[in-house]
Design an enzyme around this catalytic site. Structure first.
Site, mmCIF file in Angstrom:
data_model
loop_
_atom_site.group_PDB
_atom_site.id
_atom_site.type_symbol
_atom_site.label_atom_id
_atom_site.label_comp_id
_atom_site.label_asym_id
_atom_site.label_seq_id
_atom_site.Cartn_x
_atom_site.Cartn_y
_atom_site.Cartn_z
ATOM 1 C CB CYS A 1 40.163 41.843 37.503
ATOM 2 S SG CYS A 1 41.676 42.204 38.441
ATOM 3 C CG ASN B 1 43.176 46.665 41.529
ATOM 4 O OD1 ASN B 1 43.468 47.558 42.318
ATOM 5 N ND2 ASN B 1 43.217 46.862 40.237
ATOM 6 C CG ASP C 1 42.215 35.628 37.443
ATOM 7 O OD1 ASP C 1 43.414 35.994 37.362
ATOM 8 O OD2 ASP C 1 41.526 35.784 38.465
ATOM 9 C CB CYS D 1 46.144 39.436 37.274
ATOM 10 S SG CYS D 1 46.973 38.351 38.461
ATOM 11 N NE ARG D 2 41.148 38.716 35.439
ATOM 12 C CZ ARG D 2 39.960 38.179 35.722
ATOM 13 N NH1 ARG D 2 39.201 37.722 34.748
ATOM 14 N NH2 ARG D 2 39.536 38.118 36.954
ATOM 15 C CB SER D 3 41.526 45.528 36.909
ATOM 16 O OG SER D 3 42.013 45.280 38.204
#
Length: 157
Positions: A11, A14, A126, A16-18
């Site tokens: 993401c 690196n 995001d 939040c999402r990934s």
């Protein structure tokens, strides 16, 4: 690490999402008894958050689920990651564009958008901007489940 399926979730920062996808997928394969079949990591396309731990919103969800993220700090994608990983999975269209810019042409078709595996063409929003970490988690869960099913159908695991 040989003979393992190597997956890199990506993401923007690196945090939040990934990392959420990394640890949700690690938990998923652990529960399926397939930990030894995988090497799973995550990285950023930007340098903004390098060295930072996962975002409090991501930590809150992973803690609630009882999923450890111990020792995770943001790192950036490197050109050598294209050769290292079998699957490089971005969270949104901007991540995919940045990955192709950073890694070069996707000659081996390794770069995917996560929700493709859930049969969706949209991005994982995001939560840094939306604040909707639970909605992000639901998307990541659907994408990770779809990805594991994809690997099973292709007899990869």
């Amino acid at each position: 690490m040989q003979n393992r399926i190597k997956i890199l979730f990506v993401c923007h920062g690196n945090i939040c999402r990934s990392p959420m996808a990394e640890f949700v997928f690690k938990d998923m394969v652990k529960k399926a008894g397939m930990t030894d079949s995988f090497y799973i990591a995550s990285a950023a396309t930007s340098t903004e958050e390098l060295g930072n731990p996962p975002h409090p919103g991501t930590r809150e969800i992973l803690n609630r689920l009882g999923i450890s993220f111990q020792g995770k700090y943001a790192v950036q994608v490197k050109p050598s990651d294209y050769e290292k990983y079998d699957y490089i999975i971005g969270m949104d269209s901007a991540n995919i564009r940045n990955l192709k810019r950073m890694l070069g042409e996707d000659k081996e078709n390794k770069i995917y958008k996560l929700l493709e595996f859930a049969g969706l063409s949209r991005d994982v929003d995001d939560p840094w901007y939306t604040g909707r970490f639970e909605a992000t988690y639901q998307d990541i869960l659907a994408g990770c489940e779809g990805f594991l099913n994809y690997l099973r159908k292709k007899n990869i695991v």
